[in-house]
Design an enzyme around this catalytic site. Sequence first.
Site, PDB file in Angstrom:
ATOM      1  N   LYS A 219       3.157   1.862   2.703  1.00 32.60           N
ATOM      2  CA  LYS A 219       3.325   2.276   4.097  1.00 32.60           C
ATOM      3  C   LYS A 219       4.654   2.989   4.291  1.00 32.60           C
ATOM      4  O   LYS A 219       4.761   3.909   5.104  1.00 32.60           O
ATOM      5  CB  LYS A 219       3.352   1.037   5.004  1.00 32.60           C
ATOM      6  CG  LYS A 219       2.002   0.644   5.540  1.00 32.60           C
ATOM      7  CD  LYS A 219       2.177  -0.550   6.462  1.00 32.60           C
ATOM      8  CE  LYS A 219       2.815  -1.659   5.702  1.00 32.60           C
ATOM      9  NZ  LYS A 219       3.162  -2.877   6.246  1.00 32.60           N
TER      10      LYS A 219
ATOM     11  N   GLU B 151      23.849   5.707  -5.761  1.00 32.88           N
ATOM     12  CA  GLU B 151      22.394   5.906  -5.668  1.00 32.88           C
ATOM     13  C   GLU B 151      21.895   5.907  -4.223  1.00 32.88           C
ATOM     14  O   GLU B 151      20.851   6.481  -3.932  1.00 32.88           O
ATOM     15  CB  GLU B 151      21.663   4.837  -6.499  1.00 32.88           C
ATOM     16  CG  GLU B 151      21.667   3.406  -5.949  1.00 32.88           C
ATOM     17  CD  GLU B 151      22.905   2.590  -6.307  1.00 32.88           C
ATOM     18  OE1 GLU B 151      23.947   3.192  -6.643  1.00 32.88           O
ATOM     19  OE2 GLU B 151      22.846   1.347  -6.222  1.00 32.88           O
TER      20      GLU B 151
ATOM     21  N   HIS C 238      28.026   2.359  -4.398  1.00 26.75           N
ATOM     22  CA  HIS C 238      26.649   2.585  -4.862  1.00 26.75           C
ATOM     23  C   HIS C 238      26.250   4.042  -4.618  1.00 26.75           C
ATOM     24  O   HIS C 238      25.690   4.364  -3.564  1.00 26.75           O
ATOM     25  CB  HIS C 238      25.683   1.656  -4.122  1.00 26.75           C
ATOM     26  CG  HIS C 238      25.793   0.233  -4.552  1.00 26.75           C
ATOM     27  ND1 HIS C 238      25.079  -0.288  -5.608  1.00 26.75           N
ATOM     28  CD2 HIS C 238      26.559  -0.762  -4.086  1.00 26.75           C
ATOM     29  CE1 HIS C 238      25.393  -1.551  -5.765  1.00 26.75           C
ATOM     30  NE2 HIS C 238      26.292  -1.877  -4.856  1.00 26.75           N
TER      31      HIS C 238
ATOM     32  N   ASP D 265      12.633   0.358   2.403  1.00 26.94           N
ATOM     33  CA  ASP D 265      11.914   1.505   2.972  1.00 26.94           C
ATOM     34  C   ASP D 265      12.852   2.456   3.720  1.00 26.94           C
ATOM     35  O   ASP D 265      12.582   3.654   3.803  1.00 26.94           O
ATOM     36  CB  ASP D 265      10.794   1.037   3.904  1.00 26.94           C
ATOM     37  CG  ASP D 265       9.544   0.649   3.114  1.00 26.94           C
ATOM     38  OD1 ASP D 265       9.315   1.249   2.047  1.00 26.94           O
ATOM     39  OD2 ASP D 265       8.811  -0.250   3.550  1.00 26.94           O
TER      40      ASP D 265
ATOM     41  N   LYS E 214     -15.966  -1.593   3.114  1.00 27.67           N
ATOM     42  CA  LYS E 214     -16.019  -2.744   4.029  1.00 27.67           C
ATOM     43  C   LYS E 214     -14.633  -3.295   4.395  1.00 27.67           C
ATOM     44  O   LYS E 214     -14.379  -3.562   5.580  1.00 27.67           O
ATOM     45  CB  LYS E 214     -16.904  -3.843   3.420  1.00 27.67           C
ATOM     46  CG  LYS E 214     -17.306  -4.925   4.404  1.00 27.67           C
ATOM     47  CD  LYS E 214     -18.319  -4.473   5.435  1.00 27.67           C
ATOM     48  CE  LYS E 214     -19.715  -4.497   4.853  1.00 27.67           C
ATOM     49  NZ  LYS E 214     -20.706  -3.891   5.757  1.00 27.67           N
ATOM     50  N   PRO E 215     -13.718  -3.495   3.401  1.00 24.44           N
ATOM     51  CA  PRO E 215     -12.406  -4.024   3.798  1.00 24.44           C
ATOM     52  C   PRO E 215     -11.715  -3.131   4.841  1.00 24.44           C
ATOM     53  O   PRO E 215     -11.077  -3.642   5.769  1.00 24.44           O
ATOM     54  CB  PRO E 215     -11.609  -4.035   2.490  1.00 24.44           C
ATOM     55  CG  PRO E 215     -12.635  -4.043   1.400  1.00 24.44           C
ATOM     56  CD  PRO E 215     -13.822  -3.298   1.942  1.00 24.44           C
TER      57      PRO E 215
ATOM     58  N   CYS F 150      29.221  -0.699  -9.301  1.00 26.75           N
ATOM     59  CA  CYS F 150      29.590  -1.936  -8.624  1.00 26.75           C
ATOM     60  C   CYS F 150      29.837  -3.062  -9.626  1.00 26.75           C
ATOM     61  O   CYS F 150      30.872  -3.071 -10.273  1.00 26.75           O
ATOM     62  CB  CYS F 150      28.540  -2.296  -7.581  1.00 26.75           C
ATOM     63  SG  CYS F 150      29.219  -3.329  -6.270  1.00 26.75           S
TER      64      CYS F 150
ATOM     65  N   GLU G 237      34.432 -14.223  -9.568  1.00 28.64           N
ATOM     66  CA  GLU G 237      33.104 -14.557  -9.048  1.00 28.64           C
ATOM     67  C   GLU G 237      32.375 -15.545  -9.950  1.00 28.64           C
ATOM     68  O   GLU G 237      31.768 -16.486  -9.485  1.00 28.64           O
ATOM     69  CB  GLU G 237      32.251 -13.289  -8.879  1.00 28.64           C
ATOM     70  CG  GLU G 237      30.859 -13.587  -8.313  1.00 28.64           C
ATOM     71  CD  GLU G 237      29.972 -12.357  -8.164  1.00 28.64           C
ATOM     72  OE1 GLU G 237      30.350 -11.274  -8.637  1.00 28.64           O
ATOM     73  OE2 GLU G 237      28.885 -12.505  -7.588  1.00 28.64           O
TER      74      GLU G 237
ATOM     75  N   LEU H 174       0.817  -1.218   0.000  1.00 26.94           N
ATOM     76  CA  LEU H 174       0.000   0.000   0.000  1.00 26.94           C
ATOM     77  C   LEU H 174       0.848   1.264   0.000  1.00 26.94           C
ATOM     78  O   LEU H 174       0.330   2.365  -0.171  1.00 26.94           O
ATOM     79  CB  LEU H 174      -0.881   0.035   1.259  1.00 26.94           C
ATOM     80  CG  LEU H 174      -2.086  -0.877   1.269  1.00 26.94           C
ATOM     81  CD1 LEU H 174      -2.780  -0.798   2.620  1.00 26.94           C
ATOM     82  CD2 LEU H 174      -3.050  -0.489   0.161  1.00 26.94           C
TER      83      LEU H 174
ATOM     84  N   ARG I 220      31.813  -8.088  -2.670  1.00 29.06           N
ATOM     85  CA  ARG I 220      32.893  -8.935  -2.169  1.00 29.06           C
ATOM     86  C   ARG I 220      34.144  -8.798  -3.032  1.00 29.06           C
ATOM     87  O   ARG I 220      35.254  -8.895  -2.574  1.00 29.06           O
ATOM     88  CB  ARG I 220      32.437 -10.389  -2.256  1.00 29.06           C
ATOM     89  CG  ARG I 220      32.325 -11.087  -0.947  1.00 29.06           C
ATOM     90  CD  ARG I 220      31.815 -12.501  -1.145  1.00 29.06           C
ATOM     91  NE  ARG I 220      30.417 -12.583  -0.738  1.00 29.06           N
ATOM     92  CZ  ARG I 220      30.021 -12.482   0.519  1.00 29.06           C
ATOM     93  NH1 ARG I 220      30.888 -12.295   1.483  1.00 29.06           N
ATOM     94  NH2 ARG I 220      28.741 -12.547   0.823  1.00 29.06           N
TER      95      ARG I 220
HETATM   96  N1  GLN Z   1      28.821  -9.397  -7.270  1.00 26.22           N
HETATM   97  C1  GLN Z   1      29.796  -8.362  -7.174  1.00 26.22           C
HETATM   98  C2  GLN Z   1      30.617  -8.460  -5.904  1.00 26.22           C
HETATM   99  O1  GLN Z   1      30.239  -9.110  -4.969  1.00 26.22           O
HETATM  100  C3  GLN Z   1      29.134  -6.985  -7.288  1.00 26.22           C
HETATM  101  C4  GLN Z   1      28.198  -6.689  -6.176  1.00 26.22           C
HETATM  102  C5  GLN Z   1      27.304  -5.525  -6.467  1.00 26.22           C
HETATM  103  O2  GLN Z   1      27.130  -5.112  -7.611  1.00 26.22           O
HETATM  104  N2  GLN Z   1      26.665  -4.992  -5.450  1.00 26.22           N
HETATM  105  O3  GLN Z   1      31.678  -7.875  -5.827  1.00 26.22           O
END
Ligand code: GLN
Length: 549
Positions: free
Chosen positions: A17, A515, A513, A71, A191-192, A387, A411, A15, A468
């Site tokens: 929240k 963002e 990151h 959130d 009603k809900p 990343c 990886e 919804l 990682r």
């Molecule tokens: N999988 C990659 C790592 O662990 C990149 C991780 C990611 O993009 N957050 O380094």
Amino acid sequence: MAKYVFVTGGVVSALGKGIASASLGNLLKARGLKVILQKFDPYLNVDPGTMSPFQHGEVFVLEDGAECDLDLGHYERFTDVNLSQINNLTSGRVYETILANERKGEYLGRTVQVIPHVTDEIKRRIKLPAKLDPTVDVVITEIGGTVGDIESLPFLEAIRQFRLECPPEDTASVHLTLVPYIETAGEIKTKPTQHSVAELRSIGIQADFLICRARQLIGEDARRKIALFCNLPPERVFDGQDVRSIYEVPLNYHQQRMDELLCERFRLETPQPDLSEWGRMVKLIVNPPDHVRIAIVGKYVELKDAYKSITEAFIHAGIPNHVAVEQVWVDSESLEGEEVGDRRLAEIFGGCHGVLVPGGFGDRGIQGKVRAVRFARENSVPFLGICLGLQCAMIEMGRNLVGLERAGSAEFDPDSPHPVIHLMETQKGIKNLGGTMRLGAWPCLITPGTLAERCYGRREISERHRHRYEVNNDYRERFATAGVVFSGTSPDGRLVEILELPGHPFFIAVQFHPELKSRPNRPHPLFRAFVAAALAHQGAERNAAEATS
Ligand code: GLN
């Protein structure tokens, strides 16, 4: 003494929240109050760090490295406050704490039970933010899930007890419900909502404020009816109609005096908030003078919540650039396979003025991401890698610019002869998956005279991480010789944090990151510069089109 708001939801999930809680926080902050938001989730994972984005959307990371529900991202964006690990609690974490205490013998031979031990632990956590920081005026606690779920009962019981132990003017219960529109009957149904409020009441919590999520305004008749059946004055039944932008929600609530009525209940004397700046921002978001299109090449594209913070960062970055960023979601796997040639790539990316490769885990779609990087690099399309996006840029340039055959990441390509991305020594012995990555805020030093420095306008920055794997330092020199500039590193120089490609109009990739730190009032410098570069690219294309027509 702090005041406590509890936000619950009923009828259905999803919804909004989180947005409702964040919006309330925004308004109370605008009235001069110090607000902290927290989320309590009833599931048994200790934190969402081990959950797939397909399950629960993006994992949001805080300054202190806590892996959180998305959130918390909304809370930080709407209140411009950095939260910490104490602000996200799960049933898993509650039980982890209680079981550890039990093993230490701290319950002195008593039977350990949901009531009082689990509820006591939840109540301790409700109070913790204000205990650690006595200047906090209001703590808003959102309870995940839907009223009526078995899992959320201990949380609601804890809230019931908590409310009983405080004077009535110290707590408020805000409940969100859905008021559906039934097409065949041509009307909305209350009603809900009645049932949901009754369900909450049967647990011992009377809703003090009710937010009715609906497609449109519910109208005065429905409001009076809901108020009557739900045991509330009509002015405390609020419209929560669908909006064009989530950033409109605080303005809607304020228009209905929700912040004022809440302060009245709390007996807090606060001034009217000045929302003019926020209002101007929302106007630009919903009526942008222009558009620019940016492709996002990921593997979780069916679920937009998996990249929530990126979506928001683009909305923020559009504001100072006076554009809306139209996000074109490209499934990275659709770029793989022999049949996808240069013509097909040009078709897919045609009309896009920038390419973003976001973060991710595992090998699915990697080759497609590598192709997307190559397309952007070779066609001078603005590129931002985040990343895993940086790691893919290393693989792509390793193969096609540096000449390292089958350059790869340890990886997903453990046998690669050239592991340009690998595991650092410190990560090698780690077996557990939860909370063991490079997490949270890390400092980074930027090389003068680089694109990174132009974007940030500073040389010392701090950004949030969750990964990682890292750039393999054994290859740095070869990349540098081929023209790649490692323009940001950890202060000791050992970890690559930013790379870029001079000569390309805008090609930058980051191990962190960005963002996660973008806020509507403070768009992230990299996103802002990326959108500006995409706009310039669009401008050049438009000029070229005019010249030939
Ligand atoms: N999988 C990659 C790592 O662990 C990149 C991780 C990611 O993009 N957050 O380094």
